[in-house]
Scaffold this motif. Structure first.
Motif, PDB file in Angstrom:
ATOM      1  N   SER A  61       0.858  -1.188   0.000  1.00 20.52           N
ATOM      2  CA  SER A  61       0.000   0.000   0.000  1.00 20.52           C
ATOM      3  C   SER A  61       0.891   1.234   0.000  1.00 20.52           C
ATOM      4  O   SER A  61       2.027   1.186   0.475  1.00 20.52           O
ATOM      5  N   SER A  62       0.362   2.338  -0.536  1.00 20.09           N
ATOM      6  CA  SER A  62       1.209   3.533  -0.626  1.00 20.09           C
ATOM      7  C   SER A  62       0.386   4.803  -0.648  1.00 20.09           C
ATOM      8  O   SER A  62      -0.784   4.802  -1.015  1.00 20.09           O
ATOM      9  N   VAL A  63       1.045   5.894  -0.255  1.00 22.05           N
ATOM     10  CA  VAL A  63       0.459   7.226  -0.426  1.00 22.05           C
ATOM     11  C   VAL A  63       1.128   7.876  -1.631  1.00 22.05           C
ATOM     12  O   VAL A  63       2.180   7.420  -2.089  1.00 22.05           O
TER      13      VAL A  63
ATOM     14  N   HIS B 290      -8.702  -7.543  -4.357  1.00 22.84           N
ATOM     15  CA  HIS B 290      -8.636  -7.486  -5.825  1.00 22.84           C
ATOM     16  C   HIS B 290      -7.545  -6.539  -6.328  1.00 22.84           C
ATOM     17  O   HIS B 290      -7.186  -6.575  -7.500  1.00 22.84           O
ATOM     18  N   VAL B 291      -7.022  -5.689  -5.437  1.00 23.40           N
ATOM     19  CA  VAL B 291      -5.957  -4.767  -5.854  1.00 23.40           C
ATOM     20  C   VAL B 291      -4.607  -5.498  -5.948  1.00 23.40           C
ATOM     21  O   VAL B 291      -3.724  -5.081  -6.686  1.00 23.40           O
ATOM     22  N   LYS B 292      -4.451  -6.595  -5.222  1.00 23.49           N
ATOM     23  CA  LYS B 292      -3.164  -7.312  -5.259  1.00 23.49           C
ATOM     24  C   LYS B 292      -2.806  -7.782  -6.680  1.00 23.49           C
ATOM     25  O   LYS B 292      -1.692  -7.502  -7.151  1.00 23.49           O
TER      26      LYS B 292
ATOM     27  N   ASP C 146      -8.303 -13.666   3.855  1.00 26.11           N
ATOM     28  CA  ASP C 146      -9.196 -13.335   2.748  1.00 26.11           C
ATOM     29  C   ASP C 146      -8.629 -12.209   1.884  1.00 26.11           C
ATOM     30  O   ASP C 146      -8.987 -12.083   0.720  1.00 26.11           O
ATOM     31  N   GLY C 147      -7.734 -11.412   2.437  1.00 26.59           N
ATOM     32  CA  GLY C 147      -7.088 -10.357   1.658  1.00 26.59           C
ATOM     33  C   GLY C 147      -6.179 -10.901   0.567  1.00 26.59           C
ATOM     34  O   GLY C 147      -5.789 -10.172  -0.353  1.00 26.59           O
ATOM     35  N   ASP C 148      -5.824 -12.189   0.680  1.00 22.42           N
ATOM     36  CA  ASP C 148      -4.946 -12.823  -0.314  1.00 22.42           C
ATOM     37  C   ASP C 148      -5.722 -13.695  -1.295  1.00 22.42           C
ATOM     38  O   ASP C 148      -5.124 -14.343  -2.166  1.00 22.42           O
ATOM     39  N   TYR C 149      -7.046 -13.735  -1.122  1.00 17.33           N
ATOM     40  CA  TYR C 149      -7.906 -14.633  -1.915  1.00 17.33           C
ATOM     41  C   TYR C 149      -7.673 -14.434  -3.414  1.00 17.33           C
ATOM     42  O   TYR C 149      -7.375 -15.369  -4.153  1.00 17.33           O
ATOM     43  N   GLU C 150      -7.799 -13.188  -3.880  1.00 17.47           N
ATOM     44  CA  GLU C 150      -7.685 -12.916  -5.319  1.00 17.47           C
ATOM     45  C   GLU C 150      -6.269 -13.186  -5.831  1.00 17.47           C
ATOM     46  O   GLU C 150      -6.088 -13.660  -6.946  1.00 17.47           O
TER      47      GLU C 150
END
Lengths: 326, 326
Positions: free
Chosen positions: A213-215, A241-243, A263-267
């Motif tokens: 993640s980034s700013v 889905h952003v991964k 679940d954040g790694d699902y996609e």
């Protein structure tokens, strides 16, 4: 001659890699920190087949891309994500110098030690607000602060610096893949620069192989030189889905190996198994109450669908000889 | 033993690199496609000093980051940027199937062969509209189309495929840096995926080392599989002050070598020279009317400030033995 060169190259990569796996036995058997199990056998079989030029599963080196989630997959994520601990620490230290923060319920709560305010936001709102705390900070100061935080602050339960809260069997797996000429990347929901400060030291993964993640940053050039300044605006929240989207932006190829825990790694795991090459995905399950933690929250969907999706579930309790370096 | 290994590693990297420099003599003198000049000497002196462990200018391998602009620095950019040629070709081919495009002055003009419409927009508006043409296209179709375009369409003046419009002395420089364990990246204003389709073939630069302009992608998973779809929304226009920002996002380190040719590379060159390590920046000047083009438009500020900034100006006419592969 060509074969000799290749042998020596492989040997030197292997030797190099071994120096980073402190506790691994220097032996011919890979994954020495893993108990014998079907998942260990599956990983080794997969790596041996994609690196065997005579196998129909052979994958050329440049396509051997492996992606690892970080929080909960390579290092501890409880009771709070370590990247979040860092921002809270910064908010506490800085709160008195920022009168405008007194109107902000989240910052005020955290500065006063009320962790319950974290529960009042969904992930995206929370990350957006937390990342905004470093608005206007010089990127190089942020880098220095992050490295110092990870080196000098300790996890309370385990009494070891945050940067030593890494799962050694997983680090051994990274080195095993690197020794087999995989390019290994980390694809984390955590902030990209935060992890880069230690990725070479703790994982032997170069900074440019960290995706996170980034700013948005701002470029400045003045009498002080040319430098980058952080803003409070989100560039990317590298979750779900952003991964796969950021994997395409940073790498441009579909991975053939993915490791996640939630679940954040699902996609990312789903995407990895959708290519034309042989591919493998593993899901680290936290079921070791004695040596770490046992929890299911945030990973229900991934665990439920793992079998159907063809993902290998790792039991930390049964598959790992150790959790942290002993 | 260690020294022997190092020697063989270096030798193998050098051999590997030589196979990519078709026209370079296999000899001990680097940059054989460059005429003897002070800038050639400066480049070689720089590389030799940062790779010499006994020099006070020594830079460790992981910090040897080199960044190259692409359009006008590594390949031809006239009469139009090649990435723009590609989108115009797509608009022309697709125009009749998109009734909604008839209301769009830019698309209509380009489809009808009126190139003068390009001049009615500033760079950001133009890129935004042009990139939107591929909205909803599958990323893998876009990749295939880009590779085919670069392979099968020819530059009219030189009658050679676009992917062969590369400046061989600059490619030789890339290989020379790689042989000295620099990590070489391209930081282009052109679209990132477009260049990735040929970067390994024409430059020996891996896809993940391409940084460029990009649109937002969308992740989809359905009965057809898991895949990425392009949108019409800009993610990043990688020009001017955005180049250092994207260098930080993709690499995380300040480069020590930069090559550009226009005002769009000004900040990247300035940023490169602002670090603590020894660093070098070169500016390719198009002054060879006979073998390529002579022009100053779009590069006035960079040329004017080069001396003051410490950038080395390359005269294509005087410094290059050849421009394209002969």
């Amino acid at each position: 001659m060509k074969r000799n060169l290749l042998f020596i190259l492989t040997l030197s990569v292997t030797l190099f890699s071994c120096t980073f796996t402190k506790n691994a036995e220097i032996s011919n058997s890979p994954l020495s920190l893993w108990n014998e199990s079907s998942v260990k056998t599956s990983i080794i079989t997969f790596v041996e087949s994609v690196t065997d030029e005579n196998s129909s599963d052979f994958v050329p080196e440049k396509e051997r891309i492996a992606v690892f989630d970080n929080d909960g997959t390579l290092w501890n994520e409880k009771p709070l994500y370590i990247p979040i601990e860092f921002i809270i620490d910064y908010i506490k230290k800085t709160y008195n110098t920022k009168p405008e923060w007194r109107e902000n319920k989240l910052y005020k709560g955290l500065a006063e030690g009320d962790m319950s305010v974290l529960k009042e936001y969904n992930t995206i709102d929370l990350v957006t607000q937390l990342f905004a705390a470093n608005d206007k900070q010089l990127q190089q100061e942020y880098f220095r602060d992050a490295y110092n935080f990870l080196s000098n602050n300790k996890d309370k339960k385990f009494n070891r610096p945050f940067k030593e809260m890494v799962y050694t069997p997983m680090v051994e797996l990274i080195h095993y893949l690197q020794a087999n000429n995989f390019k290994v990347y980390i694809v984390t929901g955590g902030e990209i620069t935060f992890l880069r400060t230690v990725s070479e030291e703790i994982y032997n993964i170069p900074m440019e192989n960290i995706i996170g993640s980034s700013v948005l940053l701002e470029y400045k050039s003045d009498e002080k030189g040319s430098y980058l300044v952080r803003t409070g605006k989100i560039n990317s929240i590298n979750d779900k889905h952003v991964k796969p989207v950021n994997i395409e932006l940073h790498i441009g190829r579909k991975p053939i190996f993915a490791a996640g825990n939630s679940d954040g790694d699902y996609e990312m795991m789903e995407y990895t198994l959708s290519g034309n090459n042989p591919a493998m995905a593993i899901l680290v399950h936290h079921d070791d109450k004695k040596r770490e933690y046992a929890y299911m929250h945030g990973t229900e969907k991934a665990i439920k669908d793992a079998d159907k999706k063809g993902w290998h579930v790792i039991s930390m309790k049964n598959d790992f000889k150790e959790i942290f370096a002993e």
